[in-house]
Design a protein around this motif. Structure first.
Motif, PDB file in Angstrom:
ATOM      1  N   VAL A 433       0.831  -1.208   0.000  1.00  0.00           N
ATOM      2  CA  VAL A 433       0.000   0.000   0.000  1.00  0.00           C
ATOM      3  C   VAL A 433       0.864   1.256   0.000  1.00  0.00           C
ATOM      4  N   SER A 434       1.955   1.226   0.754  1.00  0.00           N
ATOM      5  CA  SER A 434       2.824   2.409   0.866  1.00  0.00           C
ATOM      6  C   SER A 434       3.838   2.507  -0.255  1.00  0.00           C
ATOM      7  N   ASN A 435       3.799   1.530  -1.181  1.00  0.00           N
ATOM      8  CA  ASN A 435       4.686   1.531  -2.355  1.00  0.00           C
ATOM      9  C   ASN A 435       6.164   1.518  -1.978  1.00  0.00           C
ATOM     10  N   ARG A 436       6.477   0.808  -0.912  1.00  0.00           N
ATOM     11  CA  ARG A 436       7.890   0.623  -0.530  1.00  0.00           C
ATOM     12  C   ARG A 436       8.365  -0.651  -1.216  1.00  0.00           C
ATOM     13  N   ARG A 437       8.724  -0.490  -2.475  1.00  0.00           N
ATOM     14  CA  ARG A 437       8.903  -1.635  -3.358  1.00  0.00           C
ATOM     15  C   ARG A 437      10.042  -2.551  -2.929  1.00  0.00           C
ATOM     16  N   ILE A 438      11.193  -2.022  -2.603  1.00  0.00           N
ATOM     17  CA  ILE A 438      12.325  -2.874  -2.226  1.00  0.00           C
ATOM     18  C   ILE A 438      12.011  -3.627  -0.940  1.00  0.00           C
ATOM     19  N   ASP A 439      11.417  -2.934   0.027  1.00  0.00           N
ATOM     20  CA  ASP A 439      11.002  -3.601   1.272  1.00  0.00           C
ATOM     21  C   ASP A 439      10.028  -4.745   0.970  1.00  0.00           C
ATOM     22  N   GLU A 440       9.111  -4.487   0.060  1.00  0.00           N
ATOM     23  CA  GLU A 440       8.135  -5.509  -0.327  1.00  0.00           C
ATOM     24  C   GLU A 440       8.820  -6.731  -0.936  1.00  0.00           C
ATOM     25  N   LEU A 441       9.761  -6.510  -1.839  1.00  0.00           N
ATOM     26  CA  LEU A 441      10.442  -7.615  -2.512  1.00  0.00           C
ATOM     27  C   LEU A 441      11.259  -8.440  -1.521  1.00  0.00           C
ATOM     28  N   ILE A 442      11.983  -7.760  -0.635  1.00  0.00           N
ATOM     29  CA  ILE A 442      12.765  -8.469   0.380  1.00  0.00           C
ATOM     30  C   ILE A 442      11.845  -9.286   1.275  1.00  0.00           C
ATOM     31  N   THR A 443      10.734  -8.702   1.674  1.00  0.00           N
ATOM     32  CA  THR A 443       9.789  -9.401   2.548  1.00  0.00           C
ATOM     33  C   THR A 443       9.228 -10.639   1.878  1.00  0.00           C
ATOM     34  N   LYS A 444       8.967 -10.572   0.588  1.00  0.00           N
ATOM     35  CA  LYS A 444       8.466 -11.750  -0.135  1.00  0.00           C
ATOM     36  C   LYS A 444       9.512 -12.871  -0.151  1.00  0.00           C
ATOM     37  N   VAL A 445      10.782 -12.502  -0.254  1.00  0.00           N
ATOM     38  CA  VAL A 445      11.842 -13.511  -0.177  1.00  0.00           C
ATOM     39  C   VAL A 445      11.868 -14.144   1.213  1.00  0.00           C
ATOM     40  N   LEU A 446      11.785 -13.310   2.236  1.00  0.00           N
ATOM     41  CA  LEU A 446      11.797 -13.815   3.609  1.00  0.00           C
ATOM     42  C   LEU A 446      10.614 -14.761   3.851  1.00  0.00           C
ATOM     43  N   ILE A 447       9.455 -14.391   3.356  1.00  0.00           N
ATOM     44  CA  ILE A 447       8.267 -15.233   3.525  1.00  0.00           C
ATOM     45  C   ILE A 447       8.459 -16.567   2.821  1.00  0.00           C
TER      46      ILE A 447
END
Length: 462
Positions: A433-447
Motif C-alpha cells: 500500500v505504501s509503495n515501498r517496493r524494495i522492502d516488499e520484494l525483500i519481505t516476499k523472499v523472507l516469507i
C-alpha cells in the motif's frame, strides 16, 4: 525519447520485427515488454538482430583505448560498464534511442539502504557484498577514469557506475566466446517462472559476428506477454540478479549454512567435538558448505549425511569409520571394505574447528561471473568440491533422534532472521500500500524461505 522512436531506430539498423508483435511500456515494475497482437505459432521468428547494434566493448567508444593503457587487473564486466558510461554521455552515440529507454530507478541491491541490509539477516540474501562495488570502483575503475581523456571524473562517477552495473546485471546477455554484451530490444522481454515462451538463438553469419534471433518456443495467444527465461531461480536469486520476484515460484528454497548445522550439533549431540575433525579431514564436510532445502522440503543428501554422522551411536559410527581417529579411512558404502582417499581428495584439518565460530555470513560464496566480486554469486550454494562425493550410508539411525535434530536445526535457522513469518505477512500488505517496493520484494523472499522452514518443521513434528 519515446518507445516508438526506439523501435524506429532498430528498424533503421537491420532489425526485423514480427508484424504481430508490439513493444509496450507498463506503468509498473515490468517496464518494457513484448505483447502478441495476434496468435503466434511455435517456431515463429519474433525478431532478428544484426551484430552492429549489439553494445559491446569492441564497437563502443572505449575501443579507442589501447589495451596497453587498460589496467591489467580490470574485469570484462568493468570494461563493458565503462563502455556504457561513455555512450550514455555521448550525445552522438549510435545507441542513444536504446540508452534513453533503459530505467533509471532499479531495485538492485547496490541501491539498498542500511535498513534493507538489516532486513535480509539470516536469509540467502545476507551473503551479498554491499560494499564491493564501491571498493572496485575506487580501486580499479576510478584510477583509469582519471588518466583517460575520454572520461570526466565529475560525470563518470560512482553514481553512474552503480546504475550501469545494475543495468548489466539485469539486462545483459552472454554472447559468443562468453562475452557479456547488451542486446537492445532482446533485453526488453520480461521473465516469469513457468511462463517462458521465447528463446534467443545465435545464428552463424559468414560476413560478421553471429546474428541474433528470438523464436517462439510454444504457441502464443493474442494479447499474451512474451517471456524470456532467466533459468530456474529462486526469488532470492531473482531479486539479487534482476531486481524482482515471482509471486508463485516453485524454485524457492532456503539455505542453511554449515555454521548453523555445527552450532546445532554442538549443543544437541554427544559426539560433535570428536567427529567434526574426522569429517573435515576426510572432506566429507566443509566449513563453507551450505545446504539447500527446496519447496518440496526434502532434506538434501549432504545435509542428511551430516545429521546422521553427528547423531549416530558409537556402534553405527564405527561400522562405517572403523573407529579410526586419524580421519584417512572409511568403509565403502557398497561392499563394506576400507578404502583410503587419494592425495587429491584429502583435505587438511582446520585448527580450532572443535569450537565453531560464527561463520554464517560466509556460507554462500561461489561463482562470481567476472564481476570483480560485485554481484553474480550464482546459486549462493557454497564452495564446490573438485570431486563428486559419495556419502557413506548409515543404516540403524534412530529417526526420533533424527527428527528432533532437524527440528532444533530449523528453530536455530529461524532464530537467525530478524522477523517472524507472522510479522512478515502482516507487514507485506502495508508495504504494498505504501509503495515501498524494495522492502516488499525483500519481505516476499523472507516469507518464501520461512514458509519452507515452517512446512518442514510441521512435517518433522508429526
Amino acid at each position: 525519447m519515446s518507445t516508438q522512436a526506439f523501435v524506429e531506430w532498430l528498424h533503421q539498423n537491420k532489425f526485423d520485427l514480427h508484424p504481430q508483435i508490439q513493444l509496450v511500456k507498463f506503468e509498473d515494475d515490468r517496464g518494457h515488454s513484448l505483447v502478441a497482437l495476434q496468435n503466434i505459432k511455435e517456431g515463429d521468428t519474433l525478431f532478428t538482430m544484426h551484430p552492429e547494434v549489439i553494445l559491446r566493448r569492441c564497437n563502443s567508444s572505449i575501443s579507442q583505448v589501447s589495451d596497453a593503457l587498460l589496467p591489467k587487473d580490470i574485469a570484462e564486466w568493468d570494461l563493458l560498464c565503462l563502455s556504457i558510461m561513455l555512450e550514455i554521455t555521448n550525445p552522438d552515440t549510435l545507441w542513444r534511442p536504446y540508452l534513453d529507454v533503459l530505467p533509471y530507478e532499479l531495485n538492485s541491491y547496490l541501491f539498498w539502504s542500511e535498513d534493507h541490509k538489516k532486513m535480509v539477516a539470516g536469509s540467502s540474501l545476507q551473503h551479498l557484498d554491499f560494499d564491493q562495488a564501491k571498493k572496485n570502483f575506487e580501486d580499479t575503475v576510478l584510477p583509469f577514469i582519471k588518466q583517460c581523456d575520454l572520461f570526466d571524473v565529475n560525470v563518470h562517477d560512482f553514481s553512474m557506475f552503480r546504475r550501469v552495473i545494475s543495468l548489466i546485471m539485469a539486462y545483459s546477455f552472454t554472447y559468443v566466446n562468453d562475452e557479456t554484451v547488451m542486446l537492445p530490444f532482446a533485453d526488453m522481454l520480461n521473465a516469469k517462472t513457468g511462463y517462458n515462451n521465447a528463446r534467443v538463438y545465435f545464428e552463424e553469419n559468414e560476413s560478421s559476428s553471429p546474428i541474433l534471433t528470438m523464436k517462439a518456443t510454444k504457441d502464443i495467444l493474442k494479447g499474451s506477454e512474451i517471456f524470456n527465461t532467466y533459468g530456474d531461480l529462486s526469488n532470492a536469486d531473482l531479486l539479487r540478479k534482476y531486481g524482482y520476484v515471482d509471486n508463485i515460484n516453485p524454485n524457492n528454497c532456503v539455505e542453511i549454512s554449515f555454521d548453523t548445522v555445527a552450532n546445532t550439533a554442538k549443543v544437541n549431540t554427544m559426539y560433535f567435538e570428536a567427529r567434526l575433525p574426522i569429517l573435515l579431514e576426510l572432506g566429507l564436510i566443509d566449513q563453507y558448505d551450505s545446504f539447500i532445502i527446496g519447496s518440496d522440503t526434502n532434506i538434501p543428501e549432504d545435509l542428511d549425511f551430516i545429521i546422521k554422522a553427528f547423531i549416530s551411536d558409537k556402534e553405527e559410527w564405527e561400522s562405517i569409520f572403523d573407529g579410526e581417529q586419524s580421519g584417512n579411512e572409511l568403509r565403502d558404502p557398497e561392499d563394506g571394505n576400507m578404502y583410503e582417499l587419494s592425495e587429491d581428495e584429502e583435505i587438511s584439518d582446520i585448527d580450532g574447528m572443535s569450537g565453531i565460530s560464527d561463520i554464517d555470513g560466509m556460507s554462500g560464496i561461489s561463482d562470481i561471473d567476472g564481476m570483480s566480486g560485485i554481484s553474480d554469486i550464482d546459486g549462493m550454494s557454497g564452495i564446490e568440491f573438485d570431486i563428486e562425493l559419495e556419502y557413506p550410508k548409515f543404516g540403524n539411525i534412530d529417526m526420533g533422534k533424527y527428527n528432533n535434530f532437524v527440528e532444533k536445526l530449523i528453530l536455530n535457522k529461524i532464530n537467525r532472521y530478524n522477523t517472524s513469518l507472522e510479522q512478515d505477512k502482516e507487514n507485506l500488505d502495508k508495504l504494498i500500500v505504501s509503495n515501498r517496493r524494495i522492502d516488499e520484494l525483500i519481505t516476499k523472499v523472507l516469507i518464501s524461505e520461512k514458509e519452507i522452514l515452517q512446512q518442514l518443521l510441521e512435517t518433522v513434528k508429526k
